[in-house]
Design a protein around this motif. Structure first.
Motif, mmCIF file in Angstrom:
data_model
loop_
_atom_site.group_PDB
_atom_site.id
_atom_site.type_symbol
_atom_site.label_atom_id
_atom_site.label_comp_id
_atom_site.label_asym_id
_atom_site.label_seq_id
_atom_site.Cartn_x
_atom_site.Cartn_y
_atom_site.Cartn_z
ATOM 1 N N ILE A 110 13.139 65.060 28.155
ATOM 2 C CA ILE A 110 12.310 65.321 29.333
ATOM 3 C C ILE A 110 11.594 66.662 29.172
ATOM 4 C CG2 ILE A 110 12.359 65.817 31.809
ATOM 5 C CD1 ILE A 110 14.626 63.803 32.046
ATOM 6 N N LEU A 111 12.341 67.682 28.713
ATOM 7 C CA LEU A 111 11.729 68.991 28.471
ATOM 8 C C LEU A 111 10.639 68.879 27.412
ATOM 9 C CD1 LEU A 111 11.642 72.081 28.791
ATOM 10 C CD2 LEU A 111 13.440 72.215 27.043
ATOM 11 N N ALA A 112 10.918 68.143 26.353
ATOM 12 C CA ALA A 112 9.923 67.959 25.284
ATOM 13 C C ALA A 112 8.667 67.288 25.820
ATOM 14 C CB ALA A 112 10.524 67.131 24.158
ATOM 15 N N SER A 113 8.851 66.294 26.670
ATOM 16 C CA SER A 113 7.717 65.578 27.249
ATOM 17 C C SER A 113 6.867 66.508 28.104
ATOM 18 C CB SER A 113 8.222 64.399 28.088
ATOM 19 O OG SER A 113 7.145 63.730 28.712
ATOM 20 N N PHE A 114 7.524 67.335 28.921
ATOM 21 C CA PHE A 114 6.794 68.263 29.792
ATOM 22 C C PHE A 114 6.005 69.282 28.973
ATOM 23 C CE2 PHE A 114 9.860 67.823 33.643
ATOM 24 C CZ PHE A 114 9.285 66.610 33.940
ATOM 25 N N LEU A 115 6.661 69.881 27.982
ATOM 26 C CA LEU A 115 6.004 70.917 27.181
ATOM 27 C C LEU A 115 4.870 70.340 26.332
ATOM 28 C CD1 LEU A 115 9.059 73.073 26.016
ATOM 29 C CD2 LEU A 115 7.440 73.546 27.855
ATOM 30 N N ALA A 116 5.087 69.147 25.785
ATOM 31 C CA ALA A 116 4.038 68.503 25.000
ATOM 32 C C ALA A 116 2.850 68.165 25.878
ATOM 33 C CB ALA A 116 4.584 67.235 24.335
ATOM 34 N N TYR A 117 3.139 67.682 27.085
ATOM 35 C CA TYR A 117 2.074 67.321 28.030
ATOM 36 C C TYR A 117 1.213 68.535 28.367
ATOM 37 C CZ TYR A 117 -0.071 66.172 32.531
ATOM 38 O OH TYR A 117 -0.968 65.996 33.561
ATOM 39 N N LEU A 118 1.854 69.627 28.763
ATOM 40 C CA LEU A 118 1.103 70.816 29.173
ATOM 41 C C LEU A 118 0.340 71.433 28.006
ATOM 42 C CD1 LEU A 118 3.651 72.566 31.583
ATOM 43 C CD2 LEU A 118 1.556 71.356 32.199
ATOM 44 N N SER A 119 0.996 71.576 26.862
ATOM 45 C CA SER A 119 0.339 72.229 25.720
ATOM 46 C C SER A 119 -0.826 71.392 25.205
ATOM 47 C CB SER A 119 1.353 72.474 24.595
ATOM 48 O OG SER A 119 1.937 71.264 24.165
ATOM 49 N N ALA A 120 -0.647 70.082 25.118
ATOM 50 C CA ALA A 120 -1.699 69.231 24.566
ATOM 51 C C ALA A 120 -2.860 69.055 25.541
ATOM 52 C CB ALA A 120 -1.122 67.867 24.191
ATOM 53 N N GLN A 121 -2.560 68.830 26.819
ATOM 54 C CA GLN A 121 -3.630 68.601 27.795
ATOM 55 C C GLN A 121 -4.495 69.845 27.981
ATOM 56 O OE1 GLN A 121 -4.618 65.857 29.140
ATOM 57 N NE2 GLN A 121 -2.938 64.455 28.735
ATOM 58 N N PHE A 122 -3.866 71.003 28.110
ATOM 59 C CA PHE A 122 -4.652 72.225 28.308
ATOM 60 C C PHE A 122 -5.360 72.648 27.016
ATOM 61 C CE2 PHE A 122 -2.021 72.783 32.170
ATOM 62 C CZ PHE A 122 -3.050 72.999 33.074
ATOM 63 N N SER A 123 -4.746 72.371 25.857
ATOM 64 C CA SER A 123 -5.435 72.633 24.587
ATOM 65 C C SER A 123 -6.667 71.756 24.461
ATOM 66 C CB SER A 123 -4.488 72.365 23.402
ATOM 67 O OG SER A 123 -3.422 73.270 23.394
ATOM 68 N N ASN A 124 -6.536 70.524 24.888
ATOM 69 C CA ASN A 124 -7.663 69.591 24.843
ATOM 70 C C ASN A 124 -8.843 70.106 25.663
ATOM 71 O OD1 ASN A 124 -9.002 66.987 24.371
ATOM 72 N ND2 ASN A 124 -8.561 66.599 26.525
ATOM 73 N N ILE A 125 -8.554 70.577 26.869
ATOM 74 C CA ILE A 125 -9.617 71.088 27.737
ATOM 75 C C ILE A 125 -10.227 72.353 27.152
ATOM 76 C CG2 ILE A 125 -10.134 72.030 30.025
ATOM 77 C CD1 ILE A 125 -9.641 68.977 29.821
ATOM 78 N N TRP A 126 -9.391 73.233 26.594
ATOM 79 C CA TRP A 126 -9.904 74.482 26.017
ATOM 80 C C TRP A 126 -10.828 74.186 24.834
ATOM 81 C CZ3 TRP A 126 -9.912 76.987 21.330
ATOM 82 C CH2 TRP A 126 -10.316 78.330 21.355
ATOM 83 N N ILE A 127 -10.397 73.281 23.957
ATOM 84 C CA ILE A 127 -11.203 72.943 22.773
ATOM 85 C C ILE A 127 -12.497 72.260 23.189
ATOM 86 C CG2 ILE A 127 -11.274 71.521 20.687
ATOM 87 C CD1 ILE A 127 -8.185 71.935 20.573
ATOM 88 N N PHE A 128 -12.407 71.353 24.154
ATOM 89 C CA PHE A 128 -13.591 70.645 24.637
ATOM 90 C C PHE A 128 -14.602 71.634 25.208
ATOM 91 C CE2 PHE A 128 -14.553 66.297 24.554
ATOM 92 C CZ PHE A 128 -15.373 65.965 25.612
ATOM 93 N N LYS A 129 -14.105 72.605 25.976
ATOM 94 C CA LYS A 129 -14.976 73.629 26.564
ATOM 95 C C LYS A 129 -15.554 74.535 25.480
ATOM 96 C CE LYS A 129 -14.884 77.583 29.725
ATOM 97 N NZ LYS A 129 -14.034 78.419 30.607
ATOM 98 N N PHE A 130 -14.714 74.918 24.521
ATOM 99 C CA PHE A 130 -15.152 75.794 23.431
ATOM 100 C C PHE A 130 -16.290 75.150 22.643
ATOM 101 C CE2 PHE A 130 -14.743 77.120 18.937
ATOM 102 C CZ PHE A 130 -14.961 78.484 19.076
ATOM 103 N N LEU A 131 -16.141 73.877 22.315
ATOM 104 C CA LEU A 131 -17.178 73.165 21.565
ATOM 105 C C LEU A 131 -18.453 73.013 22.382
ATOM 106 C CD1 LEU A 131 -14.981 70.388 19.917
ATOM 107 C CD2 LEU A 131 -15.995 72.377 18.789
#
Length: 209
Positions: A110-131
Motif C-alpha cells: 500500500i505504501l509502495a502504491s501511494f509513493l509510486a502514484y505521487l512520484s509518477a503523477q507529479f513527475s508526469n505533470i512537471w515533465i509535460f509542463k517543462f516540455l
C-alpha cells in the motif's frame, strides 16, 4: 461554461476510477508473453493519459487537484480495505476468506502504491509542463517523452518498495523491466487517443463559449 465543468467532471471521474480499479486489482500477477506483471499494469497507464488531457485543457492547478483527489480516494480505499479484513463477518456469510484474500494487501505494498502514484503523477505533470515551456508543441512528442520517464519512475518505486528484500536482485530488475515495458507500450499507444480527445474537447468548449 456548462460544458467546461461537465467535461472536467467526466475526466476527473474517469481518472479516479482508473486509480481505484488499479489499486483493487494490483494484487493479481499475470503473464504477458515472457513478462510477469500485476494486472493493474493493463489499466493504470490510462491515468497518465487522462492527466495529460486535463493538464493540456485545464492547466496545472486543476490537474494537481485532481491528482490529490485520486490520492485521497486511494487512502479511503485502503482504510475500508482494513475494515473489510478486520470486521467480523456474519455467521451466515461464508465468503469472508475470499474478501480477505482480495483486500489483504500488506502495508508495504500500500505504501509502495501511494509513493509510486505521487512520484509518477507529479513527475508526469512537471515533465509535460517543462516540455511545453520549451515550445515542444507536438502533443504526441510531449506525451511520449513524459511516458518514457514517468513509467520508469513508477515501476522502480512500486516494485522496489514492494518486493526489495523478498526476491533476488535479478528478479526485482526483471519485474521492473517487465512492468516498465508493458506500461510504456500502453502509454504510447494512448497517444492518438490523447490527441483526439484534446482537440475534440477544446473544439467543444470553444463552440460552447
Amino acid at each position: 461554461m456548462e460544458k467546461y465543468y461537465e467535461k472536467l467532471m467526466l475526466l476527473s471521474s474517469l481518472f479516479v476510477s482508473v486509480i481505484i480499479i488499479s489499486n483493487i486489482i494490483a494484487g493479481k500477477l499475470v503473464n504477458i508473453g515472457p513478462f510477469v506483471i500485476t494486472l493493474s499494469v493493463l489499466i493504470y497507464p490510462v491515468s497518465f493519459g487522462i492527466s495529460n488531457i486535463i493538464f493540456e485543457i485545464y492547466g496545472e492547478k486543476i490537474i494537481k487537484k485532481v491528482i490529490l483527489i485520486g490520492f485521497i480516494a486511494s487512502i479511503i480505499l485502503a482504510i475500508y480495505s482494513f475494515i473489510v479484513i478486520l470486521y467480523p463477518p456474519s455467521q451466515i456469510f461464508d465468503k469472508n476468506e475470499s474478501y480477505v484474500t482480495v483486500f489483504n494487501n500488506t502495508p508495504r505494498i500500500i505504501l509502495a502504491s501511494f509513493l509510486a502514484y505521487l512520484s509518477a503523477q507529479f513527475s508526469n505533470i512537471w515533465i509535460f509542463k517543462f516540455l511545453k515551456n520549451l515550445k515542444v508543441n507536438n502533443l504526441t512528442i510531449r506525451n511520449t517523452i513524459s511516458m518514457i520517464i514517468t513509467q520508469f519512475i513508477d515501476s522502480v518505486v512500486f516494485v522496489g518498495i514492494s518486493f526489495l528484500g523478498n526476491y533476488s536482485f535479478d528478479t526485482i530488475i526483471s519485474m521492473i523491466l517487465s512492468q516498465y515495458i508493458i506500461k510504456l507500450v500502453i502509454s504510447i499507444l494512448n497517444g492518438p487517443i490523447i490527441n483526439f480527445s484534446v482537440k475534440r474537447i477544446k473544439n467543444t468548449l470553444v463552440y460552447d463559449k
